[in-house]
Design an enzyme around this catalytic site. Sequence first.
Site, PDB file in Angstrom:
ATOM      1  N   HIS A   2       0.854  -1.188   0.000  1.00  0.00           N
ATOM      2  CA  HIS A   2       0.000   0.000   0.000  1.00  0.00           C
ATOM      3  C   HIS A   2       0.885   1.232   0.000  1.00  0.00           C
ATOM      4  O   HIS A   2       1.939   1.238   0.630  1.00  0.00           O
ATOM      5  CB  HIS A   2      -0.903   0.008   1.248  1.00  0.00           C
ATOM      6  CG  HIS A   2      -2.072   0.903   1.102  1.00  0.00           C
ATOM      7  ND1 HIS A   2      -2.003   2.256   1.354  1.00  0.00           N
ATOM      8  CD2 HIS A   2      -3.339   0.653   0.707  1.00  0.00           C
ATOM      9  CE1 HIS A   2      -3.184   2.792   1.117  1.00  0.00           C
ATOM     10  NE2 HIS A   2      -4.011   1.847   0.723  1.00  0.00           N
TER      11      HIS A   2
ATOM     12  N   ASP B 274      -7.927  -5.486   0.136  1.00  0.00           N
ATOM     13  CA  ASP B 274      -8.413  -6.360  -0.938  1.00  0.00           C
ATOM     14  C   ASP B 274      -8.012  -7.822  -0.759  1.00  0.00           C
ATOM     15  O   ASP B 274      -8.527  -8.679  -1.473  1.00  0.00           O
ATOM     16  CB  ASP B 274      -7.879  -5.852  -2.290  1.00  0.00           C
ATOM     17  CG  ASP B 274      -8.472  -4.501  -2.639  1.00  0.00           C
ATOM     18  OD1 ASP B 274      -9.680  -4.335  -2.464  1.00  0.00           O
ATOM     19  OD2 ASP B 274      -7.712  -3.611  -3.054  1.00  0.00           O
TER      20      ASP B 274
HETATM   21  N1  CMC Z   1       4.048  -7.490  -4.866  1.00  0.00           N
HETATM   22  C1  CMC Z   1       5.382  -7.455  -5.069  1.00  0.00           C
HETATM   23  N2  CMC Z   1       6.151  -6.378  -4.888  1.00  0.00           N
HETATM   24  C2  CMC Z   1       5.527  -5.253  -4.516  1.00  0.00           C
HETATM   25  C3  CMC Z   1       4.148  -5.201  -4.287  1.00  0.00           C
HETATM   26  C4  CMC Z   1       3.404  -6.373  -4.483  1.00  0.00           C
HETATM   27  N3  CMC Z   1       2.087  -6.389  -4.288  1.00  0.00           N
HETATM   28  N4  CMC Z   1       3.795  -3.951  -3.933  1.00  0.00           N
HETATM   29  C5  CMC Z   1       4.926  -3.242  -3.916  1.00  0.00           C
HETATM   30  N5  CMC Z   1       5.977  -4.014  -4.274  1.00  0.00           N
HETATM   31  C6  CMC Z   1       7.399  -3.623  -4.308  1.00  0.00           C
HETATM   32  C7  CMC Z   1       7.705  -2.815  -5.568  1.00  0.00           C
HETATM   33  O1  CMC Z   1       8.102  -3.649  -6.618  1.00  0.00           O
HETATM   34  C8  CMC Z   1       8.794  -1.912  -5.076  1.00  0.00           C
HETATM   35  O2  CMC Z   1       9.987  -2.666  -5.001  1.00  0.00           O
HETATM   36  P1  CMC Z   1      11.423  -1.948  -5.289  1.00  0.00           P
HETATM   37  O3  CMC Z   1      11.583  -0.925  -4.201  1.00  0.00           O
HETATM   38  O4  CMC Z   1      12.403  -3.061  -5.233  1.00  0.00           O
HETATM   39  O5  CMC Z   1      11.305  -1.331  -6.653  1.00  0.00           O
HETATM   40  C9  CMC Z   1       8.389  -1.593  -3.640  1.00  0.00           C
HETATM   41  O6  CMC Z   1       7.615  -2.732  -3.229  1.00  0.00           O
HETATM   42  C10 CMC Z   1       7.555  -0.330  -3.496  1.00  0.00           C
HETATM   43  O7  CMC Z   1       6.433  -0.451  -4.354  1.00  0.00           O
HETATM   44  P2  CMC Z   1       5.798   0.722  -5.205  1.00  0.00           P
HETATM   45  O8  CMC Z   1       5.205   0.177  -6.448  1.00  0.00           O
HETATM   46  O9  CMC Z   1       6.764   1.841  -5.315  1.00  0.00           O
HETATM   47  O10 CMC Z   1       4.644   1.158  -4.221  1.00  0.00           O
HETATM   48  P3  CMC Z   1       3.426   2.087  -4.586  1.00  0.00           P
HETATM   49  O11 CMC Z   1       3.133   2.828  -3.364  1.00  0.00           O
HETATM   50  O12 CMC Z   1       3.684   2.862  -5.831  1.00  0.00           O
HETATM   51  O13 CMC Z   1       2.260   1.046  -4.944  1.00  0.00           O
HETATM   52  C11 CMC Z   1       0.475  -0.458  -4.677  1.00  0.00           C
HETATM   53  C12 CMC Z   1       1.272   0.676  -4.032  1.00  0.00           C
HETATM   54  C13 CMC Z   1      -0.738  -0.754  -3.816  1.00  0.00           C
HETATM   55  C14 CMC Z   1      -0.026  -0.004  -6.064  1.00  0.00           C
HETATM   56  C15 CMC Z   1       1.369  -1.710  -4.798  1.00  0.00           C
HETATM   57  O14 CMC Z   1       1.767  -2.136  -3.530  1.00  0.00           O
HETATM   58  C16 CMC Z   1       0.699  -2.836  -5.575  1.00  0.00           C
HETATM   59  O15 CMC Z   1       0.767  -2.868  -6.809  1.00  0.00           O
HETATM   60  N6  CMC Z   1       0.020  -3.796  -4.861  1.00  0.00           N
HETATM   61  C17 CMC Z   1      -0.732  -4.829  -5.529  1.00  0.00           C
HETATM   62  C18 CMC Z   1      -2.082  -4.287  -5.997  1.00  0.00           C
HETATM   63  C19 CMC Z   1      -3.019  -4.076  -4.834  1.00  0.00           C
HETATM   64  O16 CMC Z   1      -3.189  -4.923  -3.972  1.00  0.00           O
HETATM   65  N7  CMC Z   1      -3.704  -2.915  -4.839  1.00  0.00           N
HETATM   66  C20 CMC Z   1      -4.695  -2.565  -3.808  1.00  0.00           C
HETATM   67  C21 CMC Z   1      -4.249  -1.422  -2.962  1.00  0.00           C
HETATM   68  S1  CMC Z   1      -5.226  -1.190  -1.479  1.00  0.00           S
HETATM   69  C22 CMC Z   1      -6.808  -0.765  -1.965  1.00  0.00           C
HETATM   70  C23 CMC Z   1      -6.910   0.349  -2.939  1.00  0.00           C
HETATM   71  O17 CMC Z   1      -6.189   1.336  -2.893  1.00  0.00           O
HETATM   72  O18 CMC Z   1      -7.785   0.257  -3.782  1.00  0.00           O
END
Ligand code: CMC
Length: 440
Positions: free
Chosen positions: A317, A375
Amino acid sequence: MSTSTASPSTNSPKPIHVDIAGKAIDLPVVVGSENEHAIDISHLRSATGYITLDDGFGNTGSCSSAITYIDGEAGILRYRGIPIEQLAEHSTFTETALLLMYGELPTKEKLNKFRGLLIQHEMLHEGLRQMFDGFPASGHPMAILSAMINAVSCYHPDVMQMEDDATFKSAAARLMSKVRTIAAAAYKTSIGHPIVYPRPELPYCANFLHMMYSLPNQPYEPDPDIVRALDLILILHADHEQNCSTSTVRMVGSSGANLFASCAAGVCALWGPLHGGANAAVISMLKYIIDNKIDLKDYIAKVKDKDSHIRLMGFGHRVYKNYDPRAKILKGQADKVLKKLGVAHDPMLELAQRLEEVALSDSYFVDRHLYPNVDFYSGIIMRALGIPVEMFTVMFSIGRMPGWIAHWKEQHDDANSRIFRPRQVYTGHTLRDYVPMDNR
Ligand code: CMC
């Protein structure tokens, strides 16, 4: 850029003195009610010629808001100051909606009046009902939902202007009530069943389940525990401060667009798999692992491999760097709902629990503070309630509606609110001449 703090002030924090390429400015510091500090850069460009760049807005406050508080490090979520755990235990979705929109828990009288408005607005205009015939059966319910929310405003032009609180309240009730009727009608249309009319004597969630599962020749009597589980899911989704869809609602609303247009845009933003679409993506992921008998360690290894472009859906998140408090509540609820429905072993719940265990003992997830989000378990419960996967994000939309309405109202009521208009750093061609077709 060099920074230092300027002269001390007894009451408010010292402004931050910034000196950029010989141009100086004192940037005021804004402090929130939970002691969150922000630097107000609204005059930075006019004073220095510089803008700030914050890809994905990870470090940017787009507004001040008094609706929802999140402490992502501590795993805290409060609506209008009240912990989500207390609302989950004691409140109802309708009561929580009024809390979000008006800032206080309603009196019995106010709650009953609002319930009356929800009943008053639960039917669809016959013209709207006929629009369902125009969508193909394979149409995604999120596309239908956003189109229909906009269409509602065509039949009720009074919602375009919010001159007083009575008009706002009526529009808010109309939106919350109709979105539920539209969602159920979209589902019925997708499976070729006749649309079921609402029953005014039923409360919000029971009425939704009735419209989803009743048939003209076979009424559905919702079980109170199942109704409560759905109510809980909606409460937990009701607001989450400046997330992607809520920021979209505020962005659209900032131009002066009406409540319905702004919330229809919120539905579109929510649809994506990185946002509300994740609840459906979690179920697809669990199903894929089960159907293909994939070893969990192998799946986690793939998730960790950046080249695979696979993420552990329902994990991570932008704000929470701790267990999402909503996921904690839903995890406990998943067990209860399945037991109530007589499911002794649900392979999906068991797999989700094992996935969580494996992930939370892996340094990749621990180091990045990746925990289950809302989720991860919500889909398992909704699936157990018989809600089809394509409808999961629609359920999220129904739940988030009071939050979107509250944010739209907060912005609308703010006399100082301005149109949202971010800047950019242009990286395209510099000046060049038009080339006639024959010379290209
Ligand atoms: N699985 C694997 N690696 C992950 C995940 C994941 N679900 N989420 C983040 N990471 C890694 C990402 O690859 C990055 O690694 P590195 O620093 O080595 O490059 C690090 O963690 C930071 O991630 P980010 O993409 O910079 O984080 P963000 O804040 O931009 O993204 C997120 C947040 C929710 C989009 C992401 O965690 C994600 O894609 N999660 C899976 C989709 C999901 O469950 N979404 C629902 C969110 S909660 C409800 C809502 O908002 O609707």
